[in-house]
Enzyme design. Structure first.
Site, mmCIF file in Angstrom:
data_model
loop_
_atom_site.group_PDB
_atom_site.id
_atom_site.type_symbol
_atom_site.label_atom_id
_atom_site.label_comp_id
_atom_site.label_asym_id
_atom_site.label_seq_id
_atom_site.Cartn_x
_atom_site.Cartn_y
_atom_site.Cartn_z
ATOM 1 N N THR A 155 0.862 -1.189 0.000
ATOM 2 C CA THR A 155 0.000 0.000 0.000
ATOM 3 C C THR A 155 0.896 1.236 0.000
ATOM 4 O OG1 THR A 155 -1.890 -0.979 1.088
ATOM 5 C CG2 THR A 155 -1.468 1.296 1.641
ATOM 6 N N VAL A 183 -13.345 -3.291 3.202
ATOM 7 C CA VAL A 183 -12.630 -2.016 3.287
ATOM 8 C C VAL A 183 -11.712 -2.072 4.494
ATOM 9 C CG1 VAL A 183 -12.870 0.478 3.616
ATOM 10 C CG2 VAL A 183 -14.543 -0.739 2.229
ATOM 11 N N ASP A 185 -8.318 -0.035 6.702
ATOM 12 C CA ASP A 185 -8.123 1.232 7.409
ATOM 13 C C ASP A 185 -7.897 2.423 6.475
ATOM 14 O OD1 ASP A 185 -5.664 -0.272 6.771
ATOM 15 O OD2 ASP A 185 -4.671 1.567 7.458
ATOM 16 N N THR A 204 0.145 1.848 7.509
ATOM 17 C CA THR A 204 0.047 0.696 6.605
ATOM 18 C C THR A 204 0.148 -0.580 7.427
ATOM 19 O OG1 THR A 204 1.188 -0.556 4.866
ATOM 20 C CG2 THR A 204 2.524 1.012 6.066
ATOM 21 N N GLY A 205 -0.568 -1.605 7.018
ATOM 22 C CA GLY A 205 -0.569 -2.866 7.755
ATOM 23 C C GLY A 205 -1.922 -3.520 7.607
ATOM 24 N N GLY A 207 -5.453 -3.860 7.833
ATOM 25 C CA GLY A 207 -6.488 -2.860 8.087
ATOM 26 C C GLY A 207 -7.372 -3.169 9.273
#
Ligand code: ASP
Length: 268
Positions: A155, A183, A185, A204-205, A207
């Site tokens: 991402t 969906v 984060d 990032t990671g 969500g």
């Protein structure tokens, strides 16, 4: 201007040069908001990253993308957006108001109304990845078990500051093993991004874990007490149970980042 961008937690540091290329391309003189949009746009256009062209495929082979921008107390976001080249640009149109977050087919309709042409962001590499995911599911049978092992990836995000003004932008194709409609984060304010008077933060990671912990806002809120680097480390330290988190931030002190495993990044 201070700018920092990332290419996703888990992405190798060998990709720093690719992130740097996008940062150099995207910086707009004297314009923090234009900068974060253009840097993320450049990252979306590089198929190596999981955003825009080269986004990860959902389990049915479709591509749904999430993106968001925040600046000056205003937010624009899109979720599960299909068939556009640059989701972050659509988020920037949403930003102009009166709404904050558009999703799915109606976000796509909005994009078409704004003049965004239909575009296929798929790549061969992501098609091959999809086959691997489908095979793995075939072996394990249970989606939840496989998804528990997922950890984000590739991402993109960018934050920038100039004279006390802060902006954030983020874009993703989601994690692997995602069904349609999922969906994370990234397009959720306070989870995937936040910008305010103390600075700007992008995460990032995985969500699902980031959403539960409101990581972006809590990092932002920690800046006055812990300092920029300290606030980034504070939210990363909470990810001890297998899930990873990466954070980039800008504030009065400049730029900072922290991540629980390698994360490609670049700053100017
Ligand atoms: N946070 C993104 C998501 O869960 C994935 C990532 O950061 O790589 O959709």
């Amino acid at each position: 201007m201070n700018v920092i961008a990332h290419g996703g937690v888990g992405s190798p540091r060998e990709m720093d040069d690719d992130v740097l290329k996008a940062v150099r391309k995207g910086v707009v003189d004297d314009d923090v908001f234009g900068t974060v949009i253009d840097v993320v746009c450049a990252l979306e256009d590089d198929p190596i990253f999981n955003a825009g062209t080269g986004s990860r495929m959902r389990l049915d082979g479709s591509i749904q993308m999430d993106a968001a921008v925040m600046y000056g107390g205003e937010v624009g976001a899109v979720g599960c957006l299909e068939k556009v080249k640059n989701p972050v640009k659509v988020a920037a149109e949403v930003y102009k108001g009166p709404y904050v977050f558009l999703v799915g087919q109606d976000a796509e309709r909005f994009a078409r109304g704004m003049g965004f042409e239909s575009y296929d962001p798929s790549t061969e590499k992501r098609g091959e990845e999809l086959l691997k995911m489908q095979n793995k599911l075939g072996e394990h049978q249970e989606l939840k078990k496989v998804y528990d092992m997922v950890d984000g990836g590739d991402t993109v995000g960018c934050v920038a500051s100039l004279d006390g003004e802060y902006a954030a932008a983020v874009s993703t194709g989601g994690t692997s093993f995602c069904i349609r409609g999922r969906v994370g984060d990234s397009p959720l304010v306070g989870c995937g991004f936040y910008a305010g008077e103390h600075g700007a933060v992008v995460t990032t990671g995985k969500g699902e874990e980031i959403i539960k912990r409101l990581s972006a806002y809590r990092c932002y809120a920690g800046i006055p007490e812990y300092g920029l680097k300290g606030a980034c480390e504070m939210v990363v330290e909470e990810f001890t149970d297998g899930a990873s988190l990466g954070v980039i931030a800008v504030g009065e002190e400049g730029v900072a980042s922290a991540s629980s495993k390698q994360m490609s990044q670049a700053s100017l």
